[in-house]
Every structure is written in C-alpha cells, then in structure tokens.
Design a protein around this motif. Sequence first.
Motif, PDB file in Angstrom:
ATOM      1  N   GLN A   1      76.917  54.380  15.883  1.00 14.16           N
ATOM      2  CA  GLN A   1      78.004  54.307  16.860  1.00 14.16           C
ATOM      3  C   GLN A   1      78.009  55.496  17.803  1.00 14.16           C
ATOM      4  O   GLN A   1      78.626  55.444  18.860  1.00 14.16           O
ATOM      5  CB  GLN A   1      79.346  54.198  16.128  1.00 14.16           C
ATOM      6  CG  GLN A   1      79.532  52.866  15.406  1.00 14.16           C
ATOM      7  CD  GLN A   1      80.896  52.764  14.759  1.00 14.16           C
ATOM      8  OE1 GLN A   1      81.519  53.767  14.428  1.00 14.16           O
ATOM      9  NE2 GLN A   1      81.362  51.547  14.577  1.00 14.16           N
ATOM     10  N   ASN A   2      77.360  56.581  17.405  1.00 13.02           N
ATOM     11  CA  ASN A   2      77.256  57.750  18.277  1.00 13.02           C
ATOM     12  C   ASN A   2      75.979  58.499  17.928  1.00 13.02           C
ATOM     13  O   ASN A   2      75.258  58.132  17.007  1.00 13.02           O
ATOM     14  CB  ASN A   2      78.498  58.654  18.141  1.00 13.02           C
ATOM     15  CG  ASN A   2      78.737  59.070  16.706  1.00 13.02           C
ATOM     16  OD1 ASN A   2      77.928  59.780  16.124  1.00 13.02           O
ATOM     17  ND2 ASN A   2      79.846  58.619  16.133  1.00 13.02           N
ATOM     18  N   LEU A   3      75.726  59.567  18.664  1.00 11.84           N
ATOM     19  CA  LEU A   3      74.479  60.321  18.502  1.00 11.84           C
ATOM     20  C   LEU A   3      74.659  61.598  17.692  1.00 11.84           C
ATOM     21  O   LEU A   3      73.785  62.470  17.697  1.00 11.84           O
ATOM     22  CB  LEU A   3      73.905  60.672  19.880  1.00 11.84           C
ATOM     23  CG  LEU A   3      73.429  59.494  20.730  1.00 11.84           C
ATOM     24  CD1 LEU A   3      73.047  59.971  22.126  1.00 11.84           C
ATOM     25  CD2 LEU A   3      72.251  58.796  20.068  1.00 11.84           C
ATOM     26  N   PHE A   4      75.764  61.706  16.970  1.00 14.17           N
ATOM     27  CA  PHE A   4      76.044  62.946  16.234  1.00 14.17           C
ATOM     28  C   PHE A   4      74.959  63.213  15.188  1.00 14.17           C
ATOM     29  O   PHE A   4      74.393  64.314  15.129  1.00 14.17           O
ATOM     30  CB  PHE A   4      77.412  62.865  15.557  1.00 14.17           C
ATOM     31  CG  PHE A   4      77.716  64.042  14.680  1.00 14.17           C
ATOM     32  CD1 PHE A   4      78.138  65.238  15.238  1.00 14.17           C
ATOM     33  CD2 PHE A   4      77.570  63.966  13.301  1.00 14.17           C
ATOM     34  CE1 PHE A   4      78.407  66.338  14.435  1.00 14.17           C
ATOM     35  CE2 PHE A   4      77.842  65.054  12.494  1.00 14.17           C
ATOM     36  CZ  PHE A   4      78.268  66.243  13.064  1.00 14.17           C
ATOM     37  N   ARG A   5      74.683  62.224  14.337  1.00 12.43           N
ATOM     38  CA  ARG A   5      73.672  62.433  13.290  1.00 12.43           C
ATOM     39  C   ARG A   5      72.298  62.688  13.894  1.00 12.43           C
ATOM     40  O   ARG A   5      71.531  63.526  13.402  1.00 12.43           O
ATOM     41  CB  ARG A   5      73.607  61.214  12.360  1.00 12.43           C
ATOM     42  CG  ARG A   5      74.747  61.133  11.370  1.00 12.43           C
ATOM     43  CD  ARG A   5      74.411  60.170  10.248  1.00 12.43           C
ATOM     44  NE  ARG A   5      74.266  58.800  10.716  1.00 12.43           N
ATOM     45  CZ  ARG A   5      73.763  57.821   9.965  1.00 12.43           C
ATOM     46  NH1 ARG A   5      73.328  58.063   8.753  1.00 12.43           N
ATOM     47  NH2 ARG A   5      73.685  56.600  10.453  1.00 12.43           N
ATOM     48  N   PHE A   6      71.974  61.961  14.962  1.00 10.49           N
ATOM     49  CA  PHE A   6      70.669  62.105  15.598  1.00 10.49           C
ATOM     50  C   PHE A   6      70.466  63.528  16.117  1.00 10.49           C
ATOM     51  O   PHE A   6      69.427  64.158  15.889  1.00 10.49           O
ATOM     52  CB  PHE A   6      70.542  61.089  16.736  1.00 10.49           C
ATOM     53  CG  PHE A   6      69.310  61.252  17.565  1.00 10.49           C
ATOM     54  CD1 PHE A   6      68.052  61.008  17.036  1.00 10.49           C
ATOM     55  CD2 PHE A   6      69.397  61.658  18.894  1.00 10.49           C
ATOM     56  CE1 PHE A   6      66.907  61.164  17.807  1.00 10.49           C
ATOM     57  CE2 PHE A   6      68.260  61.810  19.670  1.00 10.49           C
ATOM     58  CZ  PHE A   6      67.014  61.561  19.125  1.00 10.49           C
ATOM     59  N   HIS A   7      71.472  64.060  16.815  1.00  8.42           N
ATOM     60  CA  HIS A   7      71.362  65.418  17.345  1.00  8.42           C
ATOM     61  C   HIS A   7      71.333  66.459  16.218  1.00  8.42           C
ATOM     62  O   HIS A   7      70.662  67.501  16.331  1.00  8.42           O
ATOM     63  CB  HIS A   7      72.512  65.711  18.299  1.00  8.42           C
ATOM     64  CG  HIS A   7      72.403  65.003  19.616  1.00  8.42           C
ATOM     65  ND1 HIS A   7      71.274  65.090  20.399  1.00  8.42           N
ATOM     66  CD2 HIS A   7      73.266  64.189  20.289  1.00  8.42           C
ATOM     67  CE1 HIS A   7      71.440  64.367  21.505  1.00  8.42           C
ATOM     68  NE2 HIS A   7      72.634  63.808  21.450  1.00  8.42           N
ATOM     69  N   LYS A   8      72.041  66.164  15.137  1.00  7.51           N
ATOM     70  CA  LYS A   8      72.008  67.070  13.988  1.00  7.51           C
ATOM     71  C   LYS A   8      70.609  67.110  13.392  1.00  7.51           C
ATOM     72  O   LYS A   8      70.092  68.188  13.058  1.00  7.51           O
ATOM     73  CB  LYS A   8      73.026  66.607  12.938  1.00  7.51           C
ATOM     74  CG  LYS A   8      73.025  67.443  11.673  1.00  7.51           C
ATOM     75  CD  LYS A   8      73.968  66.869  10.637  1.00  7.51           C
ATOM     76  CE  LYS A   8      73.870  67.634   9.323  1.00  7.51           C
ATOM     77  NZ  LYS A   8      74.733  67.023   8.272  1.00  7.51           N
ATOM     78  N   TRP A   9      69.976  65.945  13.249  1.00  3.13           N
ATOM     79  CA  TRP A   9      68.610  65.905  12.723  1.00  3.13           C
ATOM     80  C   TRP A   9      67.638  66.639  13.646  1.00  3.13           C
ATOM     81  O   TRP A   9      66.751  67.342  13.176  1.00  3.13           O
ATOM     82  CB  TRP A   9      68.172  64.447  12.542  1.00  3.13           C
ATOM     83  CG  TRP A   9      68.880  63.744  11.431  1.00  3.13           C
ATOM     84  CD1 TRP A   9      69.405  64.307  10.306  1.00  3.13           C
ATOM     85  CD2 TRP A   9      69.150  62.346  11.338  1.00  3.13           C
ATOM     86  NE1 TRP A   9      69.986  63.351   9.512  1.00  3.13           N
ATOM     87  CE2 TRP A   9      69.851  62.136  10.118  1.00  3.13           C
ATOM     88  CE3 TRP A   9      68.876  61.250  12.161  1.00  3.13           C
ATOM     89  CZ2 TRP A   9      70.266  60.872   9.707  1.00  3.13           C
ATOM     90  CZ3 TRP A   9      69.291  59.990  11.743  1.00  3.13           C
ATOM     91  CH2 TRP A   9      69.979  59.804  10.532  1.00  3.13           C
ATOM     92  N   LEU A  10      67.806  66.463  14.954  1.00  2.00           N
ATOM     93  CA  LEU A  10      66.944  67.163  15.904  1.00  2.00           C
ATOM     94  C   LEU A  10      67.106  68.679  15.778  1.00  2.00           C
ATOM     95  O   LEU A  10      66.116  69.434  15.799  1.00  2.00           O
ATOM     96  CB  LEU A  10      67.270  66.739  17.331  1.00  2.00           C
ATOM     97  CG  LEU A  10      66.753  65.382  17.816  1.00  2.00           C
ATOM     98  CD1 LEU A  10      67.130  65.175  19.274  1.00  2.00           C
ATOM     99  CD2 LEU A  10      65.236  65.267  17.649  1.00  2.00           C
ATOM    100  N   GLU A  11      68.347  69.116  15.657  1.00  2.00           N
ATOM    101  CA  GLU A  11      68.629  70.547  15.569  1.00  2.00           C
ATOM    102  C   GLU A  11      68.030  71.158  14.307  1.00  2.00           C
ATOM    103  O   GLU A  11      67.497  72.278  14.339  1.00  2.00           O
ATOM    104  CB  GLU A  11      70.149  70.766  15.592  1.00  2.00           C
ATOM    105  CG  GLU A  11      70.559  72.220  15.531  1.00  2.00           C
ATOM    106  CD  GLU A  11      72.073  72.393  15.506  1.00  2.00           C
ATOM    107  OE1 GLU A  11      72.521  73.513  15.241  1.00  2.00           O
ATOM    108  OE2 GLU A  11      72.792  71.384  15.746  1.00  2.00           O
ATOM    109  N   LEU A  12      68.095  70.418  13.199  1.00  2.00           N
ATOM    110  CA  LEU A  12      67.602  70.936  11.926  1.00  2.00           C
ATOM    111  C   LEU A  12      66.133  70.601  11.681  1.00  2.00           C
ATOM    112  O   LEU A  12      65.556  71.064  10.695  1.00  2.00           O
ATOM    113  CB  LEU A  12      68.446  70.371  10.772  1.00  2.00           C
ATOM    114  CG  LEU A  12      69.934  70.725  10.784  1.00  2.00           C
ATOM    115  CD1 LEU A  12      70.657  70.030   9.639  1.00  2.00           C
ATOM    116  CD2 LEU A  12      70.124  72.229  10.685  1.00  2.00           C
ATOM    117  N   GLY A  13      65.554  69.796  12.555  1.00  2.00           N
ATOM    118  CA  GLY A  13      64.168  69.389  12.372  1.00  2.00           C
ATOM    119  C   GLY A  13      63.966  68.457  11.189  1.00  2.00           C
ATOM    120  O   GLY A  13      62.926  68.484  10.522  1.00  2.00           O
ATOM    121  N   VAL A  14      64.956  67.618  10.917  1.00  2.00           N
ATOM    122  CA  VAL A  14      64.913  66.710   9.771  1.00  2.00           C
ATOM    123  C   VAL A  14      64.341  65.359  10.191  1.00  2.00           C
ATOM    124  O   VAL A  14      64.680  64.833  11.258  1.00  2.00           O
ATOM    125  CB  VAL A  14      66.330  66.505   9.181  1.00  2.00           C
ATOM    126  CG1 VAL A  14      66.328  65.432   8.099  1.00  2.00           C
ATOM    127  CG2 VAL A  14      66.842  67.824   8.627  1.00  2.00           C
TER     128      VAL A  14
END
Length: 273
Positions: free
Chosen positions: A162-175
């Motif tokens: 529904q939003n990009l919160f998890r996606f950006h979190k994964w990008l930030e942490l390199g997950v």
Amino acid sequence: MKGNKPVSILFISVVMVFSTYLGYLGWLEWENFISIFVSFFVYIASVLCLFRILGKWLVLLSLSFVSIWVLQFAFRAELKTLKSVWELPPEGFPKNEPRNGFEFLELDGYTLDKNLILSKAIQHKSRDAKGRDTSHTSFYEMIPLMSDKDPSEPIRFFFLDQNLFRFHKWLELGVKPRFAKILPESMDFPILLQTWEQKYPETQKGNVVWISLYETKEDYVQSTSSFFLFLSLIPSGIWFLVGTFFLLNQMMGGGIRIFVHFMNKNSFTLFKD
C-alpha cells in the motif's frame, strides 16, 4: 477495590490481557475443535472470577470476552497457517517457483527494481442493499523483481504494497527480502498489469505471480502474529483507556479539592489577621 472504580477497571484490563494472550496461544497451538472449547472456557472463567471479585459489570465483561473469542475464532484459519509456516523448515518451501498447495515460497537471486515502480489508485464504486454508497479506493505500489543472474529474464514476480515504507527501509539497510506470500487473485490485478505495461512497454514479462514480501520467514511470523494479537487486545485496551481516564479525572478532582481547601484556609487566616 470494589469502591475504587478506576482501579477496578484497570484491574479488569490487566486480567483481560493475560486471558487474551492465553487464549491466543491456545488457538495457535491446539487443534481448532480443542481451541474453541478451551479458549471459551478460559474467557468464561475470567468473567466469573472478575464478577465474583468486583460484584458488578457482568454484562460488559461478558460482551468484552465474547468479542475477543469471536475475533480469534474468525482468524482461526490464519492462526493455523501461521503455526504451519513456523513449524515447516526452510527447505520445505518451494524456491523461485510456486507450487500447488503452497501460498508461500522462498526467493533467491531476485532483486526489487526501483526503476520500474508503478503507483496506482483504483476506485471501486458500489452500493449496499439499502442503496447507500460504499465506494472505496485501493492504493497500490507495484514493484517488479528482476533476476540477478539474467537481467533480460522476463519479469515473473510483482511485489504489491500500500506504500513504499518497507521498500525504502530495505533499500536503506541493504536488505534483500526472500520470503514471499502469494496473493490471492483480485479483479485489480489485470488493471494494474495493463497500466504497468503501458508505462513500461519495453520491459518483458512472463507468467506473473503477485506477492507480498518479507525479509525472512521469521519476519513474516512475527509481524503477522503481532497483528493478530493486537486485534485481540483491543477490548482490553479500551478498558485500560477508560480506567486511565477515570483515574486521571479522580486525581484532578482530588487536586482541585485540595487546592480549594488550601485557598479557603489561607483566605480565612488573612481575614482573621
């Protein structure tokens, strides 16, 4: 405790939290037919014990615990799925290929492509039996997964959120999330796919699988179980908020009475002098 309303309500909320958690564990661990009766027994026993201690609010207590039981009963299938996911070893899940009978799979060698994101809102117009407007809008963030080994491979997996919160979190942490839940078919999927093809006509796709992504199996179990437990704890949370409100109101009322008494005493002393 009987004469102190806020303390009684807060005591109920604490007992309700423990009872709810025990019932939740029962639904998670035991077979459905056992969980139905054991959890119901736990909640009825809690109601009777609280009523015996407090001597009031039998109807409210009964409604609260019944609502908890009904809520957990409604999610009994999801709780059993949660248990089966937790107990199944990682090698038991299909990898990179959906398998009949499995709504989960492990992904290896795939990365979310930040350059091919599609944001889409789909409005659903509907009316209920009485003709009232029940229209709503669904929001989607659609991100394809690209193959690390062969970037030219047609896209097979689309991650929906529904939003990009998890996606950006994964990008930030390199997950790189690896655990996927296959989403059930929806009338929105053809619309999303058609819109995505119009926006990125040069990118090939294969047989599309729509998924929700999690970092690991443990992440899925923890987040999903926390969500179910949060729903179950809503009634006890309401009791806690009501008790806290009455307690603060009682404390403020006592503080005001002390202040008025202090002012009256000082005024009398000043007048006497």
